[in-house]
Design a protein around this motif. Structure first.
Motif, PDB file in Angstrom:
ATOM      1  N   SER A 159       4.817  -6.264  -6.046  1.00  0.00           N
ATOM      2  CA  SER A 159       5.540  -7.069  -5.049  1.00  0.00           C
ATOM      3  C   SER A 159       6.442  -8.075  -5.737  1.00  0.00           C
ATOM      4  O   SER A 159       6.271  -8.407  -6.914  1.00  0.00           O
ATOM      5  CB  SER A 159       4.556  -7.809  -4.130  1.00  0.00           C
ATOM      6  OG  SER A 159       4.031  -8.957  -4.775  1.00  0.00           O
ATOM      7  N   THR A 233       4.106   6.670   0.740  1.00  0.00           N
ATOM      8  CA  THR A 233       4.998   5.595   0.292  1.00  0.00           C
ATOM      9  C   THR A 233       6.336   6.216  -0.081  1.00  0.00           C
ATOM     10  O   THR A 233       6.546   6.652  -1.215  1.00  0.00           O
ATOM     11  CB  THR A 233       4.395   4.849  -0.921  1.00  0.00           C
ATOM     12  OG1 THR A 233       3.063   4.438  -0.607  1.00  0.00           O
ATOM     13  CG2 THR A 233       5.226   3.620  -1.264  1.00  0.00           C
ATOM     14  N   GLN A 237       9.180  -1.512  -0.190  1.00  0.00           N
ATOM     15  CA  GLN A 237       8.716  -2.462   0.840  1.00  0.00           C
ATOM     16  C   GLN A 237       8.197  -1.743   2.090  1.00  0.00           C
ATOM     17  O   GLN A 237       8.323  -2.239   3.204  1.00  0.00           O
ATOM     18  CB  GLN A 237       9.846  -3.442   1.226  1.00  0.00           C
ATOM     19  CG  GLN A 237      10.584  -4.052   0.054  1.00  0.00           C
ATOM     20  CD  GLN A 237       9.707  -4.870  -0.888  1.00  0.00           C
ATOM     21  OE1 GLN A 237       8.498  -4.927  -0.739  1.00  0.00           O
ATOM     22  NE2 GLN A 237      10.322  -5.489  -1.874  1.00  0.00           N
ATOM     23  N   LYS A 238       7.584  -0.623   1.879  1.00  0.00           N
ATOM     24  CA  LYS A 238       7.073   0.196   2.987  1.00  0.00           C
ATOM     25  C   LYS A 238       5.865  -0.446   3.670  1.00  0.00           C
ATOM     26  O   LYS A 238       5.684  -0.331   4.873  1.00  0.00           O
ATOM     27  CB  LYS A 238       6.680   1.575   2.436  1.00  0.00           C
ATOM     28  CG  LYS A 238       5.911   2.474   3.377  1.00  0.00           C
ATOM     29  CD  LYS A 238       6.818   3.148   4.367  1.00  0.00           C
ATOM     30  CE  LYS A 238       6.066   4.213   5.171  1.00  0.00           C
ATOM     31  NZ  LYS A 238       6.949   4.901   6.119  1.00  0.00           N
ATOM     32  N   HIS A 239       5.033  -1.132   2.894  1.00  0.00           N
ATOM     33  CA  HIS A 239       3.744  -1.609   3.390  1.00  0.00           C
ATOM     34  C   HIS A 239       3.673  -3.133   3.407  1.00  0.00           C
ATOM     35  O   HIS A 239       4.350  -3.805   2.629  1.00  0.00           O
ATOM     36  CB  HIS A 239       2.611  -1.054   2.534  1.00  0.00           C
ATOM     37  CG  HIS A 239       2.682   0.428   2.319  1.00  0.00           C
ATOM     38  ND1 HIS A 239       2.474   1.333   3.335  1.00  0.00           N
ATOM     39  CD2 HIS A 239       2.971   1.153   1.202  1.00  0.00           C
ATOM     40  CE1 HIS A 239       2.608   2.562   2.858  1.00  0.00           C
ATOM     41  NE2 HIS A 239       2.917   2.479   1.568  1.00  0.00           N
ATOM     42  N   THR A 240       2.799  -3.632   4.285  1.00  0.00           N
ATOM     43  CA  THR A 240       2.604  -5.079   4.408  1.00  0.00           C
ATOM     44  C   THR A 240       1.114  -5.397   4.387  1.00  0.00           C
ATOM     45  O   THR A 240       0.306  -4.709   5.028  1.00  0.00           O
ATOM     46  CB  THR A 240       3.215  -5.613   5.712  1.00  0.00           C
ATOM     47  OG1 THR A 240       4.601  -5.252   5.759  1.00  0.00           O
ATOM     48  CG2 THR A 240       3.085  -7.124   5.809  1.00  0.00           C
ATOM     49  N   SER A 260       2.222 -12.962   4.794  1.00  0.00           N
ATOM     50  CA  SER A 260       2.318 -11.526   4.533  1.00  0.00           C
ATOM     51  C   SER A 260       3.119 -11.254   3.269  1.00  0.00           C
ATOM     52  O   SER A 260       4.038 -12.000   2.921  1.00  0.00           O
ATOM     53  CB  SER A 260       2.982 -10.817   5.724  1.00  0.00           C
ATOM     54  OG  SER A 260       2.193 -10.931   6.883  1.00  0.00           O
ATOM     55  N   THR A 262       5.033  -7.877   1.290  1.00  0.00           N
ATOM     56  CA  THR A 262       5.420  -6.469   1.365  1.00  0.00           C
ATOM     57  C   THR A 262       5.441  -5.857  -0.030  1.00  0.00           C
ATOM     58  O   THR A 262       5.642  -6.541  -1.028  1.00  0.00           O
ATOM     59  CB  THR A 262       6.796  -6.302   2.025  1.00  0.00           C
ATOM     60  OG1 THR A 262       7.771  -7.030   1.267  1.00  0.00           O
ATOM     61  CG2 THR A 262       6.782  -6.809   3.454  1.00  0.00           C
ATOM     62  N   ASP A 265       7.953  -3.122  -4.593  1.00  0.00           N
ATOM     63  CA  ASP A 265       9.337  -3.550  -4.810  1.00  0.00           C
ATOM     64  C   ASP A 265      10.190  -2.422  -5.367  1.00  0.00           C
ATOM     65  O   ASP A 265      11.417  -2.421  -5.208  1.00  0.00           O
ATOM     66  CB  ASP A 265       9.384  -4.773  -5.733  1.00  0.00           C
ATOM     67  CG  ASP A 265       8.738  -4.510  -7.090  1.00  0.00           C
ATOM     68  OD1 ASP A 265       7.804  -3.690  -7.151  1.00  0.00           O
ATOM     69  OD2 ASP A 265       9.170  -5.126  -8.079  1.00  0.00           O
TER      70      ASP A 265
END
Length: 404
Positions: A159, A233, A237-240, A260, A262, A265
């Protein structure tokens, strides 16, 4: 008075014959705790294969149980809150504490999206290892702390928030590797034991080396496979996640607690110069080289050697895996496994003596050595940068050359 007929008596005997084993089974369960232990008594404990703590099955079960185990912990927090007097509960309500606990439930739900997806990936990629438990094969109890550790590694390794921490601990290593002439790098092999979620190994591959990420724990391996998967994936920045929500201590505000993050990177992908070795480091053999002696040109250990239960064996194996003249780059503390489990728990002075005994020459601390000088690096590890508390390591960095 009526008397039972022979037929009725036989029916009663049959009913008792059915009930007695059932009663014995219930009593056995009360005494032993689970059905598998009954079969162990009958057939012996070798009947079942014991899962290693870091196995695919245990890791997959832990990710699958993340929400359940987290909500169980949340329920305990609610019970503790409700044990207070009405007046104190009213004060807590006015402070917004009940809303804070409600936000924790939302955070669990958000993080479970990632945890459940990792569990699903495990079932897709390891169907024979990840099986549903039956009455005769009780399921594995998940390890919530290991899942939370992986969640924090997503932040540290993949990240924007983890960039500064990565720069401090990756920097000395990448500086040494980056000083090698670019045209030589494609022929050179680098091993990164204890690679975790693989960011350092990936960064090394981006320099042009053939990089091997070696990790034993499938808590890490499954999480890294989740990032490598085109299905799960497919974009940056697909996931949080809300990685810090599980620990209310040392927080400056509720909003910071539940912030949060994401990830990733960048998108990591395997290739000819980036491969995985999902096994015990001590089981690895020196790779074959077409242009000389077998072995790696570099071995990079980051926060690794103190995880050894036998540091002498680990250092000997590092030496064995390197080519003559190969270099070992180390950065990390000496946080040995406690409880007397480690065969030796060495001081830095003792480790450096051991390095020489094994057959290495370590660079000194003189500034003239430049990138390769031995030095102390103050650093953190999966830190919450906004918290009121910081764990600071005085980690040691060195470059050791295999001399014999």
């Amino acid at each position: 008075m009526s008397s039972d007929t022979p037929s009725q008596m036989r029916n009663s005997d049959s009913l008792l014959a059915c009930l007695i084993p059932l009663v014995l089974l219930v009593l056995s369960l009360q005494i032993l705790g689970n059905p598998g232990e009954i079969l162990d008594i009958i057939f012996g404990p070798s009947r079942r294969t014991v899962d290693g703590h870091f196995s695919v099955r245990r890791a997959a079960a832990s990710y699958a149980q993340y929400a359940k185990l987290s909500r169980k912990e949340l329920s305990t927090m609610w019970r503790s809150y409700k044990r207070m007097s009405w007046a104190h509960r009213r004060i807590g309500y006015d402070l917004g504490y009940t809303k804070k606990l409600a936000r924790l439930e939302e955070s669990i739900r958000m993080n479970a999206l990632v945890a459940d997806a990792i569990s699903a990936l495990a079932k897709e990629q390891f169907p024979e290892d990840v099986q549903q438990s039956s009455v005769l094969e009780p399921g594995v109890v998940g390890d919530l702390s290991r899942v939370r550790e992986s969640i924090k590694h997503f932040v540290r390794d993949w990240s924007d928030e983890g960039r500064n921490e990565r720069a401090v601990i990756f920097g000395p290593i990448l500086d040494v590797l980056g000083a090698v002439e670019p045209e030589k790098r494609p022929r050179m092999q680098v091993l990164i034991p204890g690679s975790g979620l693989g960011r350092l190994a990936w960064e090394i591959s981006q320099l042009g080396y053939k990089s091997t990420a070696n990790e034993l724990s499938f808590f890490m391996n499954l999480a890294f496979r989740f990032l490598l998967s085109e299905k799960h994936t497919n974009q940056p920045q697909k996931h949080t996640l809300q990685p810090y929500a599980s620990w209310f201590s040392h927080q400056r505000s509720t909003d910071r607690l539940f912030r949060s993050v994401t990830f990733p990177d960048v998108l990591p992908r395997l290739g000819d110069n980036f491969v995985l070795a999902e096994q015990d480091f001590l089981s690895l053999s020196p790779p074959v080289n077409t242009d000389g002696d077998p072995g790696y040109d570099f071995i990079v250990t980051l926060f690794f050697i103190d995880t050894s239960l036998n540091a002498i064996e680990t250092l000997e194996h590092i030496h064995k895996l390197l080519r003559p003249g190969g270099k070992w780059l180390n950065l990390g503390p000496l946080l040995w496994t406690g409880g007397g489990q480690a065969a030796v728990e060495l001081s830095l002075e003792e480790v450096l003596r051991l390095v020489e005994v094994v057959g290495f020459e370590v660079g000194g601390t003189d500034e003239s050595l430049g990138r390769e000088r031995r030095r102390t690096v103050e650093c953190e590890y999966t830190a919450d940068r906004t918290a009121m508390m910081r764990w600071l390591y005085q980690a040691e960095f060195w470059v050791a050359t295999k001399m014999r």
